[in-house]
Design an enzyme around this catalytic site. Structure first.
Site, PDB file in Angstrom:
ATOM      1  N   PRO A 139       7.968  58.282  64.278  1.00 27.95           N
ATOM      2  CA  PRO A 139       7.969  57.729  65.635  1.00 27.95           C
ATOM      3  C   PRO A 139       7.288  58.630  66.661  1.00 27.95           C
ATOM      4  O   PRO A 139       7.123  58.230  67.817  1.00 27.95           O
ATOM      5  CB  PRO A 139       9.465  57.603  65.948  1.00 27.95           C
ATOM      6  CG  PRO A 139      10.096  58.709  65.178  1.00 27.95           C
ATOM      7  CD  PRO A 139       9.267  58.880  63.914  1.00 27.95           C
ATOM      8  N   THR A 194      11.762  58.920  60.485  1.00 30.05           N
ATOM      9  CA  THR A 194      11.900  60.382  60.359  1.00 30.05           C
ATOM     10  C   THR A 194      12.347  61.001  61.677  1.00 30.05           C
ATOM     11  O   THR A 194      11.992  60.522  62.763  1.00 30.05           O
ATOM     12  CB  THR A 194      10.579  61.019  59.906  1.00 30.05           C
ATOM     13  OG1 THR A 194       9.551  60.716  60.854  1.00 30.05           O
ATOM     14  CG2 THR A 194      10.173  60.494  58.546  1.00 30.05           C
ATOM     15  N   GLU A 195      13.105  62.081  61.564  1.00 33.20           N
ATOM     16  CA  GLU A 195      13.682  62.727  62.743  1.00 33.20           C
ATOM     17  C   GLU A 195      13.127  64.124  62.984  1.00 33.20           C
ATOM     18  O   GLU A 195      13.382  64.716  64.034  1.00 33.20           O
ATOM     19  CB  GLU A 195      15.205  62.806  62.584  1.00 33.20           C
ATOM     20  CG  GLU A 195      15.862  61.431  62.439  1.00 33.20           C
ATOM     21  CD  GLU A 195      17.345  61.534  62.129  1.00 33.20           C
ATOM     22  OE1 GLU A 195      17.816  62.684  61.916  1.00 33.20           O
ATOM     23  OE2 GLU A 195      18.015  60.495  62.101  1.00 33.20           O
ATOM     24  N   ASN A 242       8.618  67.257  58.108  1.00 33.96           N
ATOM     25  CA  ASN A 242       8.924  67.359  56.670  1.00 33.96           C
ATOM     26  C   ASN A 242      10.199  66.617  56.261  1.00 33.96           C
ATOM     27  O   ASN A 242      10.730  66.836  55.171  1.00 33.96           O
ATOM     28  CB  ASN A 242       9.016  68.830  56.228  1.00 33.96           C
ATOM     29  CG  ASN A 242       7.687  69.542  56.320  1.00 33.96           C
ATOM     30  OD1 ASN A 242       6.647  68.976  55.985  1.00 33.96           O
ATOM     31  ND2 ASN A 242       7.708  70.779  56.784  1.00 33.96           N
ATOM     32  N   ASP A 267      -2.446  61.274  59.314  1.00 32.01           N
ATOM     33  CA  ASP A 267      -2.738  62.046  58.102  1.00 32.01           C
ATOM     34  C   ASP A 267      -1.636  63.046  57.779  1.00 32.01           C
ATOM     35  O   ASP A 267      -1.369  63.337  56.615  1.00 32.01           O
ATOM     36  CB  ASP A 267      -4.070  62.775  58.269  1.00 32.01           C
ATOM     37  CG  ASP A 267      -5.254  61.815  58.327  1.00 32.01           C
ATOM     38  OD1 ASP A 267      -5.113  60.684  57.823  1.00 32.01           O
ATOM     39  OD2 ASP A 267      -6.303  62.188  58.881  1.00 32.01           O
ATOM     40  N   ARG A 304      -0.961  71.183  71.980  1.00 33.05           N
ATOM     41  CA  ARG A 304      -0.408  69.915  71.497  1.00 33.05           C
ATOM     42  C   ARG A 304       0.069  69.013  72.634  1.00 33.05           C
ATOM     43  O   ARG A 304       0.094  67.790  72.506  1.00 33.05           O
ATOM     44  CB  ARG A 304       0.736  70.170  70.513  1.00 33.05           C
ATOM     45  CG  ARG A 304       0.313  70.842  69.228  1.00 33.05           C
ATOM     46  CD  ARG A 304       1.436  70.835  68.208  1.00 33.05           C
ATOM     47  NE  ARG A 304       1.688  69.502  67.702  1.00 33.05           N
ATOM     48  CZ  ARG A 304       1.070  68.946  66.675  1.00 33.05           C
ATOM     49  NH1 ARG A 304       0.137  69.614  66.023  1.00 33.05           N
ATOM     50  NH2 ARG A 304       1.371  67.731  66.285  1.00 33.05           N
ATOM     51  N   GLY A 351      -5.401  69.305  58.246  1.00 32.35           N
ATOM     52  CA  GLY A 351      -4.716  69.358  59.535  1.00 32.35           C
ATOM     53  C   GLY A 351      -3.575  70.339  59.622  1.00 32.35           C
ATOM     54  O   GLY A 351      -2.889  70.392  60.643  1.00 32.35           O
TER      55      GLY A 351
END
Length: 554
Positions: free
Chosen positions: A148, A179-180, A183, A207, A314, A515
């Site tokens: 998300p 996913t939270e 990984n 990706d 970022r 990446g």
């Protein structure tokens, strides 16, 4: 080619026009009877095409029966009163199928056939469903991971609004995990997921999300097979489950290179029809330690510096790549080191042969056959083939290994236009030290049709393995020398970081691995032929989109 025998042939109505509808085990076709009669005896393809439609059975999504109480469309105007009870309550069934659009995009289209005979509609629905049930490559149950946070943070919205309805229509059951953390998907696959329940794993993201799932799936497969990922000599076991990619990230290079577009609906339809595209995977090691897997780009120098700088920005979103790219280009840093590689042999072609990897690629098919015939060839140790290795030393602006074209909307041809997805090789691109203007010319050629390798400072090789060692790590005998100069170098490097005017370049860059930044610069890379499979078909030739009728005939 033998003509397929008909399973069904009936006269049915489509939008109040009468069509001859035929079905065999390969094709569903419907032809306007009135237009066909007008052009009887004429060998005019365009005229026949105007009233004829066909869809491969393998590209039918679903068929649905419905009771059409009003056969004529309700346009808000007065309708003619039905003359018989049969006309007042017609039966109908709808076929949902793939329609090809421009730029390699697919859409879910549909056609509704009407008939006054209920039993005839039931027969058509039952027969089409029986043919679809024979397509055993189609997934029935999928494990879906949604990121998300990736890209513009629209992953869940894209899945709920565009993808989930298609899966539902195709009767595919899904278990969805949002996913939270980083990984999360990889760890879930390695420790918690019961993969035997599923026919494939789908990632909704960019990706980075795909890389998570790939690492988790490969690690799980090797663990079950008892293969040590840290060993460069061990041959990895191919993964049984296919991976589907729904593009929803900042960069969707892998999806673009395997499907031809970054359209979520197109990717969902490739998953539904059960397409399968094998793909090579590079394992990256530092000495006897496994670091990461790569399927697209390994970049040292320019692309490594761009990623390193962009990670500090970022908060800027996707725009950070443009800003970091300009900054890295202006710094114009080069790095010294040694590249050793094992050239590819056989029918792998060359990086400059202009043979693009398209759907049904003959080079990749041949590699698949070679892999089955000689399973033990990859287990040959480095010591047994040292004479075949090539060694190059020099100063490099960039060292890139492209396992696919790395095409994207900004670079339609990619870093290596002739790289193949599943031939067991990677294209090693060495960009030696040159002027800023020359390097800019090289970069600009990624955006046009010119040969980006046609420069004296650019070398490209198709390889199965390669190593890179920075200059300061090249020889153990240099340890004493480095220790004696260590204090001076540290002092000078600190000055250089703060005062670029001195002209001294830093000793090392970072490796950009799909990446992600690698923690080591001295690496060994090995290509594992067709280690994973995607729900994809490869990029189709443009003729398939321009003439789908001929495609059905094939």
């Amino acid at each position: 080619m033998e003509k397929q025998s008909r399973l069904l042939c009936s006269e049915l109505c489509v939008q109040r026009r009468l069509y001859e509808v035929t079905l065999n085990c390969a094709i569903l076709a419907w032809k306007d009877i009135q237009i066909a009669k007008k052009h009887t005896g004429r060998a005019i393809y365009g005229a026949v095409k105007a009233g004829s439609h066909c869809v491969p059975v393998c590209e039918i999504i679903a068929v649905q029966e419905k009771e059409d109480e009003s056969p004529c469309k309700d346009t808000g105007k007065w309708q003619k009163v039905p003359q018989s009870p049969a006309d007042s309550c017609q039966r109908a069934f709808t076929v949902f199928y793939i329609e090809r659009m421009r730029q390699h995009c697919w859409r879910c289209s549909n056609v509704t056939f009407h008939s006054s005979e209920h039993s005839l509609c039931l027969l058509w629905v039952q027969t089409i469903r029986e043919q679809l049930a024979l397509l055993t490559n189609r997934p029935k149950s999928l494990l879906v991971y949604i990121n998300p946070y990736g890209g513009k943070q629209r992953g869940k919205q894209i899945y709920d609004h565009k993808v989930a309805p298609i899966f539902s229509r195709a009767s595919i059951s899904t278990d969805v995990i949002v996913t939270e953390r980083a990984n999360h998907a990889r760890d879930h696959l390695k420790t918690e997921a019961d993969l035997k329940k599923y026919d494939g794993v789908v990632c909704v993201g960019g990706d980075g999300m795909f890389s998570e799932i790939m690492h988790g799936l490969i690690a799980c497969t090797q663990q079950e097979a008892g293969v040590d990922e840290n060993s460069m000599e061990d041959t990895l076991v191919s993964c049984g489950l296919r991976i589907g990619i729904i593009p929803a990230g900042s960069t969707d290079c892998i999806c673009y290179a395997t499907v031809g577009s970054n359209d979520p609906v197109t990717s969902a339809l490739h998953i539904v029809v059960g397409d399968s595209q094998p793909m090579d995977v590079c394992s990256v090691h530092n000495e006897d330690r496994f670091l990461r897997y790569s399927v697209s780009l390994l970049g040292y120098g320019f692309y490594g510096d761009v990623l390193t700088d962009s990670e500090r920005k970022r908060w800027m979103g996707p725009a950070r790549y443009d800003i970091s790219g300009v900054k890295t280009f202006l710094s114009h840093q080069y790095y010294e080191g040694t590249v050793s590689f094992l050239p590819a042999e056989g029918n792998s072609g060359t990086p400059r042969d202009k043979m693009q990897c398209l759907s049904g690629c003959s080079v990749c098919r041949q590699s698949s056959s070679d892999k089955l015939v000689s399973k033990n060839e990859d287990s040959v140790s480095d010591a047994e083939c040292q004479d075949a290795w090539t060694v190059i030393r020099g100063k490099f602006l960039a060292i890139n290994a492209a396992s696919m074209s790395c095409a994207c909307p900004r670079s339609p041809k990619g870093l290596s236009p002739s790289a193949h997805l599943a031939d067991g090789t990677t294209d090693l691109i060495l960009v030696r030290k040159c002027s800023r203007i020359d390097f800019l010319r090289h970069l600009l050629r990624h955006t046009n049709k010119d040969d980006q390798f046609d420069h004296s400072f650019v070398e490209v090789y198709r390889v199965k393995q390669f190593r890179f060692t920075p200059r300061y790590q090249e020889c153990d005998s240099e340890v004493d020398l480095r220790e004696s100069e260590e204090t001076g170098k540290r002092f000078l490097s600190q000055i250089c970081r703060e005062h670029r005017a001195c002209g001294c370049m830093p000793s090392q860059s970072n490796w950009n691995c799909d990446g992600e930044i690698l923690p080591h610069t001295a690496i060994q890379v090995r290509v594992h032929c067709q280690l994973i499979k995607l729900f994809a078909r490869g990029i189709e030739e443009q003729s398939v989109f321009e003439d789908p009728y001929a495609h059905c005939a094939i």
